[in-house]
Motif scaffolding. Structure first.
Motif, PDB file in Angstrom:
ATOM      1  N   PHE A 162       0.879  -1.174   0.000  1.00 59.73           N
ATOM      2  CA  PHE A 162       0.000   0.000   0.000  1.00 59.73           C
ATOM      3  C   PHE A 162       0.914   1.220   0.000  1.00 59.73           C
ATOM      4  N   PRO A 163       0.375   2.396  -0.373  1.00 60.85           N
ATOM      5  CA  PRO A 163       1.249   3.569  -0.389  1.00 60.85           C
ATOM      6  C   PRO A 163       1.618   4.014   1.023  1.00 60.85           C
ATOM      7  N   ASP A 214       5.457  -4.377  -2.571  1.00 60.38           N
ATOM      8  CA  ASP A 214       5.635  -5.566  -3.429  1.00 60.38           C
ATOM      9  C   ASP A 214       6.433  -5.251  -4.701  1.00 60.38           C
ATOM     10  N   ILE A 234       3.784  -4.853 -10.694  1.00 62.29           N
ATOM     11  CA  ILE A 234       2.722  -5.774 -10.297  1.00 62.29           C
ATOM     12  C   ILE A 234       1.497  -5.475 -11.161  1.00 62.29           C
ATOM     13  N   CYS A 239      -2.201  -2.337  -9.370  1.00 64.34           N
ATOM     14  CA  CYS A 239      -1.114  -2.242 -10.345  1.00 64.34           C
ATOM     15  C   CYS A 239      -0.160  -1.128  -9.934  1.00 64.34           C
ATOM     16  N   ASN A 240       1.135  -1.376 -10.158  1.00 63.30           N
ATOM     17  CA  ASN A 240       2.122  -0.418  -9.671  1.00 63.30           C
ATOM     18  C   ASN A 240       3.501  -0.861 -10.154  1.00 63.30           C
ATOM     19  N   GLU A 269       3.793   4.019  -6.994  1.00 66.24           N
ATOM     20  CA  GLU A 269       2.364   4.104  -6.656  1.00 66.24           C
ATOM     21  C   GLU A 269       1.597   4.744  -7.809  1.00 66.24           C
TER      22      GLU A 269
HETATM   23  C1  GLC Z   1      -1.864  -0.892  -5.066  1.00 73.27           C
HETATM   24  C2  GLC Z   1      -1.008  -0.454  -3.878  1.00 73.27           C
HETATM   25  C3  GLC Z   1       0.464  -0.587  -4.214  1.00 73.27           C
HETATM   26  C4  GLC Z   1       0.773  -1.987  -4.711  1.00 73.27           C
HETATM   27  C5  GLC Z   1      -0.145  -2.359  -5.856  1.00 73.27           C
HETATM   28  C6  GLC Z   1       0.066  -3.793  -6.310  1.00 73.27           C
HETATM   29  O1  GLC Z   1      -1.653  -0.022  -6.127  1.00 73.27           O
HETATM   30  O2  GLC Z   1      -1.321   0.870  -3.534  1.00 73.27           O
HETATM   31  O3  GLC Z   1       1.245  -0.318  -3.072  1.00 73.27           O
HETATM   32  O4  GLC Z   1       2.109  -2.048  -5.122  1.00 73.27           O
HETATM   33  O5  GLC Z   1      -1.497  -2.211  -5.464  1.00 73.27           O
HETATM   34  O6  GLC Z   1      -0.143  -4.698  -5.268  1.00 73.27           O
END
Ligand code: GLC
Length: 490
Positions: A162-163, A214, A234, A239-240, A269
């Motif tokens: 998560f951010p 991740d 990911i 997605c990020n 992010e």
């Molecule tokens: C969301 C989260 C980010 C994570 C991504 C993939 O965008 O905010 O932190 O890398 O999902 O899991």
């Protein structure tokens, strides 16, 4: 069983012959709103590049571009035993990773725990208790000791996807929940003490070394075995991506006075790209997804392409066509199950796109089984086309992220390590993404792919362990940039 008919051919042009005009019009409209031509992809990517820059600036923008305090890549000589905890989407995973003396080698054992869906929107305490319970179970199961106090303390890399704003690697203030999580009282808090308090309550022999994303784990784990790896991505529930910057190119950390050529991993992010709604071709269905989500106005890009939302976009379109008085679609059928929000996930679309039969028998079967709807052949044709359109839009837009990082960093050739359920399981996602990258980055016809998106190594397991190892190594070397609790790490 009735005969299934011949296997489906890749081209389905003739299959629309029996589709009546009202549904054909709908299909044409869907093609119009969900298709993305090359020029649009280039426009999206160029805007993306500017937004990545903005995120690194002191003023900031809507893409957070979080410095992670992962200061460079492993060299293959990292050793030791580490735990890794992965909390990011659907499951919780605990791993023990042993980085071996042989350069680049490791052993891993792991257990997965289902993350009850109530936890995603429950209370903070319940979340941390549950996580600590899983770690306790893992340790008790894999280390047969009478008393946990007999064990040496094991460093843990915590993949919290998560951010988070990190002033240090062993610290992280949750900026906002994403991916449908909505647990009260955590946003704006440093999650590390919350996690550690739950460990301490159980007297678990575990100390946190690093809080990681991740994408950063994916980048580091993949670069460990492939030195041409420049980006970790990911494509899953969310997605990020993450990539390495030089400290000197990150204006918002100037005050730390770090050597300008020192590398630092940035967690983009970029699910938050275009929250301002400048360039993405959002449909009315994307607007509904956003309005009905726990955080409207956030994660605009992610909501169009990530696994959590693909089934929901699909569902909203089908309900809309059914409710359109000018259309004969599922007429006279009970569609009450289809009216439940988030009742379909991305695997439902995968199954439709994977249906190999000309008569779309498998698609018909899953509509009957899952939703109690008997779909006629023309309806099945629309369903299949819609799944293709949503899946293709996701893959093509997804390519804009890595393409933008390459453009920004003037990377002409590299590997991009990718992980996540959509990347690994969604049919044609990789091929569609590769075509889009070629269009955006403008490679000549016949020229081989210069940027390859390939399967990543296990980022939230091995990557998390490597980052924990790198952090401990930095403490030993006295390179304490971005480490809060150096004493505990030693
Ligand atoms: C969301 C989260 C980010 C994570 C991504 C993939 O965008 O905010 O932190 O890398 O999902 O899991």
């Amino acid at each position: 069983m009735p005969p299934l008919g011949p296997r489906r051919q890749p081209s389905r042009r003739g299959s629309m012959a029996d589709v009546p005009d009202d549904l054909l019009d709908q299909i044409k409209e869907l093609e119009k709103i969900f298709s993305l031509e090359k020029d649009k992809l280039i426009q999206v990517t160029d805007h993306f590049v500017k937004e990545l820059d903005k995120g690194l600036s002191v003023e900031g923008g809507s893409i957070p571009m979080n410095p992670t305090w992962v200061m460079g890549f492993p060299d293959g000589n990292e050793t030791g035993t580490f735990l890794a905890l992965d909390m990011g989407g659907t499951n919780l995973r605990v791993c023990e990773v042993i980085l071996l003396e042989e350069k680049g080698e490791y052993d891993i054992i792991q257990s997965k725990y289902r993350m009850p869906s109530e936890l995603r929107t429950g209370e903070s305490d319940e979340l941390w208790e549950y996580i600590a319970d899983c770690i306790q179970q893992f340790i008790e199961y894999h280390h047969e000791v009478e008393n946990l106090a007999e064990l040496d303390t094991i460093p843990i890399g915590f993949t919290f996807s998560f951010p988070a704003t990190q002033e240090y690697i062993d610290h992280g203030v949750l900026q906002r929940w994403t991916k449908g999580f909505d647990i009260k009282g955590v946003e704006g808090q440093d999650v590390v003490p919350l996690f550690e308090a739950a460990l301490a309550k159980r007297k678990l022999p575990v100390k946190l070394s690093a809080l990681i994303n991740d994408t950063t784990g994916t980048l580091i784990a993949s670069a460990y075995t492939d030195s041409s790896m420049k980006i970790g991505c990911i494509f899953g529930t969310g997605c990020n991506a993450a990539y390495m910057e030089n400290c000197g190119s990150v204006p918002k950390i100037t005050d730390y006075n770090l050597p300008p050529d020192m590398p630092i991993a940035i967690n983009c992010e970029y699910g938050a790209f275009d929250n301002e709604n400048v360039v993405l071709p959002r449909t009315k269905y994307d607007v509904i997804i956003d309005n009905d989500s726990p955080r409207p106005g956030q994660q605009a890009f992610e909501k169009m392409i990530a696994g959590l939302y693909l089934g929901e976009i699909f569902r909203l379109v089908l309900v809309d066509i059914h409710d359109n008085k000018n259309c004969n679609f599922f007429s006279g059928q009970d569609i009450s199950k289809l009216r439940d929000a988030y009742t379909l996930d991305a695997s439902f679309l995968s199954d439709i796109e994977n249906d190999p039969f000309e008569n779309l028998q498998e698609t018909g079967d899953i509509f009957k089984q899952e939703l109690g709807i008997t779909a006629q052949k023309p309806e099945l044709e629309l369903i299949r086309r819609l799944a293709e359109l949503i899946g293709t839009r996701a893959a093509r837009l997804s390519a804009c992220g890595p393409a933008a990082i390459c453009k920004k960093k003037n990377i002409t050739t590299c590997h991009v390590g990718a992980d996540g359920s959509v990347f690994n399981k969604y049919p044609h996602f990789k091929a569609r993404g590769a075509v889009a990258l070629r269009e955006i980055l403008g490679w000549e016809k016949g020229q081989k792919d210069m940027v390859n998106i390939v399967s990543a190594e296990d980022g939230s397991g091995v990557g998390a362990a490597l980052i924990a190892a790198l952090t401990i190594k930095r403490v030993k070397e006295g390179n304490l940039a971005g480490i809060k609790n150096a004493e505990r790490q030693a």
